[in-house]
Each structure stands twice: as structure tokens, then as C-alpha cells.
Enzyme design. Sequence first.
Site, PDB file in Angstrom:
ATOM      1  N   LYS A  61      30.643 -17.002   1.368  1.00 23.44           N
ATOM      2  CA  LYS A  61      29.360 -16.861   2.054  1.00 23.44           C
ATOM      3  C   LYS A  61      29.078 -18.017   3.028  1.00 23.44           C
ATOM      4  O   LYS A  61      29.739 -19.063   2.976  1.00 23.44           O
ATOM      5  CB  LYS A  61      28.248 -16.769   0.999  1.00 23.44           C
ATOM      6  CG  LYS A  61      28.337 -15.510   0.123  1.00 23.44           C
ATOM      7  CD  LYS A  61      27.158 -15.413  -0.854  1.00 23.44           C
ATOM      8  CE  LYS A  61      27.225 -14.149  -1.688  1.00 23.44           C
ATOM      9  NZ  LYS A  61      26.054 -14.021  -2.596  1.00 23.44           N
ATOM     10  N   TYR A 112      24.552  -4.711   1.572  1.00 25.17           N
ATOM     11  CA  TYR A 112      23.717  -4.997   0.400  1.00 25.17           C
ATOM     12  C   TYR A 112      22.649  -3.932   0.154  1.00 25.17           C
ATOM     13  O   TYR A 112      21.629  -4.218  -0.472  1.00 25.17           O
ATOM     14  CB  TYR A 112      23.080  -6.386   0.534  1.00 25.17           C
ATOM     15  CG  TYR A 112      23.984  -7.519   0.080  1.00 25.17           C
ATOM     16  CD1 TYR A 112      24.407  -7.610  -1.250  1.00 25.17           C
ATOM     17  CD2 TYR A 112      24.395  -8.512   0.960  1.00 25.17           C
ATOM     18  CE1 TYR A 112      25.221  -8.646  -1.679  1.00 25.17           C
ATOM     19  CE2 TYR A 112      25.219  -9.567   0.531  1.00 25.17           C
ATOM     20  CZ  TYR A 112      25.623  -9.614  -0.797  1.00 25.17           C
ATOM     21  OH  TYR A 112      26.424 -10.647  -1.224  1.00 25.17           O
ATOM     22  N   PHE A 133      14.183 -10.138  -2.715  1.00 29.96           N
ATOM     23  CA  PHE A 133      14.949 -11.116  -1.923  1.00 29.96           C
ATOM     24  C   PHE A 133      15.857 -10.451  -0.874  1.00 29.96           C
ATOM     25  O   PHE A 133      16.639 -11.130  -0.222  1.00 29.96           O
ATOM     26  CB  PHE A 133      15.785 -12.001  -2.851  1.00 29.96           C
ATOM     27  CG  PHE A 133      16.712 -11.237  -3.781  1.00 29.96           C
ATOM     28  CD1 PHE A 133      17.921 -10.746  -3.317  1.00 29.96           C
ATOM     29  CD2 PHE A 133      16.355 -11.018  -5.101  1.00 29.96           C
ATOM     30  CE1 PHE A 133      18.777 -10.043  -4.154  1.00 29.96           C
ATOM     31  CE2 PHE A 133      17.215 -10.313  -5.954  1.00 29.96           C
ATOM     32  CZ  PHE A 133      18.415  -9.819  -5.477  1.00 29.96           C
ATOM     33  N   ARG A 139      35.144 -12.420 -11.134  1.00 30.49           N
ATOM     34  CA  ARG A 139      33.769 -12.727 -11.530  1.00 30.49           C
ATOM     35  C   ARG A 139      33.733 -13.905 -12.505  1.00 30.49           C
ATOM     36  O   ARG A 139      32.770 -14.679 -12.517  1.00 30.49           O
ATOM     37  CB  ARG A 139      33.066 -11.475 -12.061  1.00 30.49           C
ATOM     38  CG  ARG A 139      32.840 -10.480 -10.897  1.00 30.49           C
ATOM     39  CD  ARG A 139      31.998  -9.284 -11.276  1.00 30.49           C
ATOM     40  NE  ARG A 139      30.609  -9.625 -11.566  1.00 30.49           N
ATOM     41  CZ  ARG A 139      29.631  -9.668 -10.657  1.00 30.49           C
ATOM     42  NH1 ARG A 139      29.879  -9.445  -9.385  1.00 30.49           N
ATOM     43  NH2 ARG A 139      28.395  -9.936 -11.017  1.00 30.49           N
ATOM     44  N   THR A 153      25.555 -15.808 -11.312  1.00 35.06           N
ATOM     45  CA  THR A 153      24.864 -15.715 -10.022  1.00 35.06           C
ATOM     46  C   THR A 153      24.091 -16.989  -9.700  1.00 35.06           C
ATOM     47  O   THR A 153      24.159 -17.507  -8.587  1.00 35.06           O
ATOM     48  CB  THR A 153      23.887 -14.516 -10.045  1.00 35.06           C
ATOM     49  OG1 THR A 153      24.602 -13.357 -10.475  1.00 35.06           O
ATOM     50  CG2 THR A 153      23.284 -14.281  -8.673  1.00 35.06           C
ATOM     51  N   ASN A 201      24.846 -18.921  -2.945  1.00 32.61           N
ATOM     52  CA  ASN A 201      25.731 -19.131  -4.089  1.00 32.61           C
ATOM     53  C   ASN A 201      27.217 -18.955  -3.769  1.00 32.61           C
ATOM     54  O   ASN A 201      28.020 -18.611  -4.626  1.00 32.61           O
ATOM     55  CB  ASN A 201      25.284 -18.281  -5.279  1.00 32.61           C
ATOM     56  CG  ASN A 201      25.308 -16.797  -4.974  1.00 32.61           C
ATOM     57  OD1 ASN A 201      25.657 -16.391  -3.874  1.00 32.61           O
ATOM     58  ND2 ASN A 201      24.953 -15.986  -5.953  1.00 32.61           N
ATOM     59  N   HIS A 257      30.698 -13.863  -3.049  1.00 28.51           N
ATOM     60  CA  HIS A 257      30.380 -12.532  -3.559  1.00 28.51           C
ATOM     61  C   HIS A 257      31.641 -11.940  -4.156  1.00 28.51           C
ATOM     62  O   HIS A 257      32.727 -12.156  -3.617  1.00 28.51           O
ATOM     63  CB  HIS A 257      29.885 -11.606  -2.442  1.00 28.51           C
ATOM     64  CG  HIS A 257      29.954 -10.148  -2.805  1.00 28.51           C
ATOM     65  ND1 HIS A 257      28.963  -9.520  -3.509  1.00 28.51           N
ATOM     66  CD2 HIS A 257      30.935  -9.225  -2.625  1.00 28.51           C
ATOM     67  CE1 HIS A 257      29.324  -8.255  -3.727  1.00 28.51           C
ATOM     68  NE2 HIS A 257      30.512  -8.056  -3.205  1.00 28.51           N
ATOM     69  N   GLU A 289      33.649  -1.394  -1.126  1.00 24.14           N
ATOM     70  CA  GLU A 289      33.462  -2.631  -0.363  1.00 24.14           C
ATOM     71  C   GLU A 289      34.721  -3.030   0.405  1.00 24.14           C
ATOM     72  O   GLU A 289      34.637  -3.558   1.514  1.00 24.14           O
ATOM     73  CB  GLU A 289      33.035  -3.762  -1.307  1.00 24.14           C
ATOM     74  CG  GLU A 289      31.618  -3.561  -1.850  1.00 24.14           C
ATOM     75  CD  GLU A 289      31.189  -4.615  -2.859  1.00 24.14           C
ATOM     76  OE1 GLU A 289      30.071  -4.500  -3.384  1.00 24.14           O
ATOM     77  OE2 GLU A 289      31.971  -5.558  -3.126  1.00 24.14           O
TER      78      GLU A 289
HETATM   79  P1  GTP Z   1      27.205 -10.849  -5.638  1.00 19.41           P
HETATM   80  O1  GTP Z   1      28.634 -11.049  -6.031  1.00 19.41           O
HETATM   81  O2  GTP Z   1      26.866 -11.574  -4.355  1.00 19.41           O
HETATM   82  O3  GTP Z   1      26.804  -9.400  -5.624  1.00 19.41           O
HETATM   83  O4  GTP Z   1      26.399 -11.611  -6.768  1.00 19.41           O
HETATM   84  P2  GTP Z   1      26.005 -11.142  -8.208  1.00 19.41           P
HETATM   85  O5  GTP Z   1      26.615  -9.797  -8.516  1.00 19.41           O
HETATM   86  O6  GTP Z   1      26.314 -12.267  -9.107  1.00 19.41           O
HETATM   87  O7  GTP Z   1      24.436 -11.007  -8.085  1.00 19.41           O
HETATM   88  P3  GTP Z   1      23.528  -9.731  -7.685  1.00 19.41           P
HETATM   89  O8  GTP Z   1      24.387  -8.573  -7.303  1.00 19.41           O
HETATM   90  O9  GTP Z   1      22.524  -9.571  -8.745  1.00 19.41           O
HETATM   91  O10 GTP Z   1      22.789 -10.288  -6.393  1.00 19.41           O
HETATM   92  C1  GTP Z   1      23.434 -10.226  -5.132  1.00 19.41           C
HETATM   93  C2  GTP Z   1      23.153 -11.501  -4.374  1.00 19.41           C
HETATM   94  O11 GTP Z   1      21.776 -11.566  -4.069  1.00 19.41           O
HETATM   95  C3  GTP Z   1      23.415 -12.796  -5.144  1.00 19.41           C
HETATM   96  O12 GTP Z   1      24.749 -13.220  -5.107  1.00 19.41           O
HETATM   97  C4  GTP Z   1      22.520 -13.774  -4.424  1.00 19.41           C
HETATM   98  O13 GTP Z   1      23.140 -14.251  -3.237  1.00 19.41           O
HETATM   99  C5  GTP Z   1      21.335 -12.911  -4.047  1.00 19.41           C
HETATM  100  N1  GTP Z   1      20.248 -13.099  -5.022  1.00 19.41           N
HETATM  101  C6  GTP Z   1      20.201 -12.647  -6.299  1.00 19.41           C
HETATM  102  N2  GTP Z   1      19.055 -13.020  -6.889  1.00 19.41           N
HETATM  103  C7  GTP Z   1      18.360 -13.727  -5.948  1.00 19.41           C
HETATM  104  C8  GTP Z   1      17.101 -14.376  -5.930  1.00 19.41           C
HETATM  105  O14 GTP Z   1      16.370 -14.396  -6.910  1.00 19.41           O
HETATM  106  N3  GTP Z   1      16.745 -14.996  -4.755  1.00 19.41           N
HETATM  107  C9  GTP Z   1      17.539 -14.991  -3.650  1.00 19.41           C
HETATM  108  N4  GTP Z   1      17.143 -15.601  -2.526  1.00 19.41           N
HETATM  109  N5  GTP Z   1      18.736 -14.385  -3.626  1.00 19.41           N
HETATM  110  C10 GTP Z   1      19.140 -13.772  -4.761  1.00 19.41           C
HETATM  111 MG    MG Z   2      26.476  -8.082  -7.237  1.00 18.41          MG
END
Ligand code: GTP
Ligand code: MG
Length: 138
Positions: free
Chosen positions: A9, A49, A57, A85, A91, A112, A115, A126
Site C-alpha cells: 500500500k 474495495y 471508512f 495473511r 489488520t 497498514n 492487502h 482480485e
Molecule cells: P485487507 O487485506 O486490506 O483487505 O485487510 P484486512 O482483510 O485485514 O481488513 P478488512 O478487509 O477488514 O479492511 C480492509 C482495509 O480497510 C484494511 O486493510 C484497512 O486498510 C482499512 N480499514 C479497516 N478498518 C479500518 C478503520 O477502522 N479505519 C480506517 N481508516 N481504515 C480501516
Molecule cells: Mg480484507
Amino acid sequence: IERTLSIIKPDATRRNLTGKINAKFEEAGLRIVAQKRIKLTMDQAGQFYEVHKERPFYGELCEFMASEPVVVQVLEGESAILKNREVMGATNPADAADGTIRKEFALSVGENSVHGSDAPDTAAQEISFFFSGLELVG
Ligand code: GTP
Ligand code: MG
């Protein structure tokens, strides 16, 4: 043998961390079989997304992902989706285990660093979002 879609990212590309993050993947036995550096438009980030579009968010997430270049890549290996993962960590970096990418490099739950696809169906979807068959060498 399985494949998964990974994105390094903007917070990580900006800090020149692509090589360090790739080393973590390779040390875990994941092979980088396709990779390119691109800058997403807001539209592309929004489409990628789309599953999160009802989340509070979503706007912030799309703006962040379109803010600077990302590195999109296909990782291949035994149980690649789950393994990736594990290497990524939770996350929220505050919850991520020691030695994971997010523990070492992530700045916040939003910024973070990486992805990774979360299941076989989303991985396939994807991968085809970013790569054509010609870019995927067996
Ligand atoms: P991805 O691999 O990026 O999909 O991450 P994940 O599967 O661990 O998390 P999830 O799919 O729940 O969320 C997707 C992405 O949204 C996260 O990786 C973060 O970058 C973002 N995100 C999730 N929760 C928050 C939040 O509370 N605030 C903000 N700003 N971003 C968030
Ligand atoms: Mg995710």
C-alpha cells in the site's frame, strides 16, 4: 499450489519498504510470480474495495489507496492465501503478532502497509482485476 493477490500500500511504497516486505514473503516460502507498480484512480480503488462501500471508512480507504503508487503482486505457494495473511498480521498493527509485516511496518489500522486476499474466490477475482492471463507465467 495456490495463488493470492497482494498489494503493497501507499504508506509502504512511500517509505521505500517494497524490498523489505518482499523479503518477508520470500522468507515465508511465498513466490512473487507477478508484480507491477501502478497508481490507482479513485474509481479503481472504489471498485476494488466495493465490498466495503457501506463501511464508515470507505471514502478514507479509497483516497488513501489512490494517494500514491502501490505495488500489486501475485504470490504463489502452498496455502498461499492463509500463509500470506499470517505473514501480514492482524489488520490493526496494535493487534499484530511479532515478526509480521503489519507489526513491523504498519502506521495505523488504515495505513497498514499491505492487502491480501481472504479466500479462494476473492483471490481469483482480485488477481484478474489487476493481471491478464499473459502476465501470469505458470
Ligand atoms: P485487507 O487485506 O486490506 O483487505 O485487510 P484486512 O482483510 O485485514 O481488513 P478488512 O478487509 O477488514 O479492511 C480492509 C482495509 O480497510 C484494511 O486493510 C484497512 O486498510 C482499512 N480499514 C479497516 N478498518 C479500518 C478503520 O477502522 N479505519 C480506517 N481508516 N481504515 C480501516
Ligand atoms: Mg480484507
